[in-house]
Design a protein around this motif. Structure first.
Motif, mmCIF file in Angstrom:
data_model
loop_
_atom_site.group_PDB
_atom_site.id
_atom_site.type_symbol
_atom_site.label_atom_id
_atom_site.label_comp_id
_atom_site.label_asym_id
_atom_site.label_seq_id
_atom_site.Cartn_x
_atom_site.Cartn_y
_atom_site.Cartn_z
ATOM 1 N N LYS A 138 56.958 16.860 -45.655
ATOM 2 C CA LYS A 138 56.961 18.048 -46.521
ATOM 3 C C LYS A 138 55.838 19.003 -46.124
ATOM 4 N N PHE A 139 54.702 18.433 -45.720
ATOM 5 C CA PHE A 139 53.580 19.287 -45.312
ATOM 6 C C PHE A 139 53.859 19.956 -43.961
ATOM 7 N N ARG A 140 54.451 19.194 -43.066
ATOM 8 C CA ARG A 140 54.657 19.719 -41.715
ATOM 9 C C ARG A 140 55.599 20.929 -41.707
ATOM 10 N N LEU A 141 56.473 20.989 -42.714
ATOM 11 C CA LEU A 141 57.399 22.114 -42.818
ATOM 12 C C LEU A 141 56.699 23.423 -43.172
ATOM 13 N N GLU A 142 55.452 23.331 -43.655
ATOM 14 C CA GLU A 142 54.708 24.538 -44.047
ATOM 15 C C GLU A 142 53.995 25.116 -42.838
ATOM 16 N N LYS A 143 54.284 26.379 -42.562
ATOM 17 C CA LYS A 143 53.703 27.002 -41.367
ATOM 18 C C LYS A 143 52.175 27.067 -41.446
ATOM 19 N N ASP A 144 51.661 27.328 -42.644
ATOM 20 C CA ASP A 144 50.211 27.450 -42.813
ATOM 21 C C ASP A 144 49.517 26.122 -42.480
ATOM 22 N N LEU B 193 45.132 18.137 -50.159
ATOM 23 C CA LEU B 193 44.778 17.148 -51.180
ATOM 24 C C LEU B 193 45.984 16.246 -51.418
ATOM 25 N N VAL B 194 45.786 14.941 -51.341
ATOM 26 C CA VAL B 194 46.908 14.036 -51.604
ATOM 27 C C VAL B 194 46.497 12.924 -52.573
ATOM 28 N N ASP B 195 47.458 12.518 -53.391
ATOM 29 C CA ASP B 195 47.201 11.410 -54.310
ATOM 30 C C ASP B 195 48.463 10.560 -54.398
ATOM 31 N N ASP B 196 48.327 9.351 -54.963
ATOM 32 C CA ASP B 196 49.528 8.528 -55.110
ATOM 33 C C ASP B 196 50.394 9.040 -56.261
ATOM 34 N N ILE B 197 49.730 9.459 -57.366
ATOM 35 C CA ILE B 197 50.483 9.937 -58.528
ATOM 36 C C ILE B 197 49.683 11.034 -59.220
ATOM 37 N N GLY C 204 49.712 17.400 -52.538
ATOM 38 C CA GLY C 204 50.924 16.646 -52.801
ATOM 39 C C GLY C 204 50.652 15.226 -53.256
ATOM 40 N N ALA C 205 51.713 14.588 -53.739
ATOM 41 C CA ALA C 205 51.615 13.214 -54.212
ATOM 42 C C ALA C 205 52.972 12.538 -54.035
ATOM 43 N N ILE C 206 52.960 11.217 -54.074
ATOM 44 C CA ILE C 206 54.224 10.484 -54.004
ATOM 45 C C ILE C 206 55.028 10.767 -55.276
ATOM 46 N N VAL C 207 54.348 10.658 -56.442
ATOM 47 C CA VAL C 207 55.008 10.906 -57.730
ATOM 48 C C VAL C 207 54.253 11.999 -58.481
#
Ligand code: ZN
Length: 202
Positions: A60-66, A125-129, A154-157
């Protein structure tokens, strides 16, 4: 190249199978009742599962050009211990250069690493939930104090009661969960049905 992200149903099956998502009648430390309970580290105890989840989020992140245009000079940042395996997995998939994580110390969130202004690459920034968004919001403030730019989150949930953007950056999630939380036993459907309770921690 087609990059597939597993469906929300497939991902929920993974969380159920690993015990990271359970249904029943749960009472949280704040007294709230709920028919569901997530304990995400149970999914991350299996390396293969952890990898599937982190790779899916990274897509999902890789799809963002920025984001894709700045790799590998990117930092992956976790607000808490639960997000650390997510951060390492996403870093691996994106080949990002840096990882940082924060923790609560004496009631205050701070980076585990000693960092100075100018050292932190543009951040994801990433988290599990993400339940309320409280931890991730505090981490945004830490990042801003270091004058680093937030390019992804982003996060998994993500509970659908949580924010869906941070500082204008949309929050990516693999599963958007329709959370049911009751203030006490009076409105709780499971209480009315007499389902035995289980006390859990967050
Ligand atoms: Zn109840």
């Amino acid at each position: 190249m087609v990059e597939l992200i597993p469906s929300q149903d497939t991902l929920m099956q993974i969380l159920k199978r690993t015990g990271a998502f359970r249904e029943g009648h749960f009472v949280y430390p704040n007294g709230k009742h709920s028919p569901h309970y997530f304990q995400m580290p149970l999914a991350f105890r299996f390396y293969d599962t952890a990898r599937v989840l982190a790779v899916a989020l990274s897509r999902k992140f890789r799809l963002e050009k920025d984001i894709s245009s700045q790799l590998p000079k990117v930092s992956i940042i976790s607000p808490s211990s639960g997000g650390i395996p997510v951060a390492f997995g996403v870093r691996d998939a994106l080949n990002a250069e840096q990882i940082y994580w924060a923790e609560q110390e004496l009631g205050e969130r701070q980076f585990r690493q000693y960092v100075n202004q100018g050292e932190v690459n543009p951040c994801i920034l990433v988290d599990d939930i993400i339940r309320s968004g409280h931890a991730i919001n505090e981490t945004v403030n830490l990042v801003k104090d270091l004058n680093a730019r937030i390019i992804g989150c982003g996060a998994i949930v993500r509970f659908d009661s949580a924010p869906d953007e941070l500082e204008g950056v949309p929050i990516k999630s693999l599963i958007d969960f329709d959370v049911k939380m009751y203030d006490g036993d009076e409105d709780c459907a499971e209480c009315k049905q007499g389902v035995p309770t289980e006390h859990v921690r967050f």
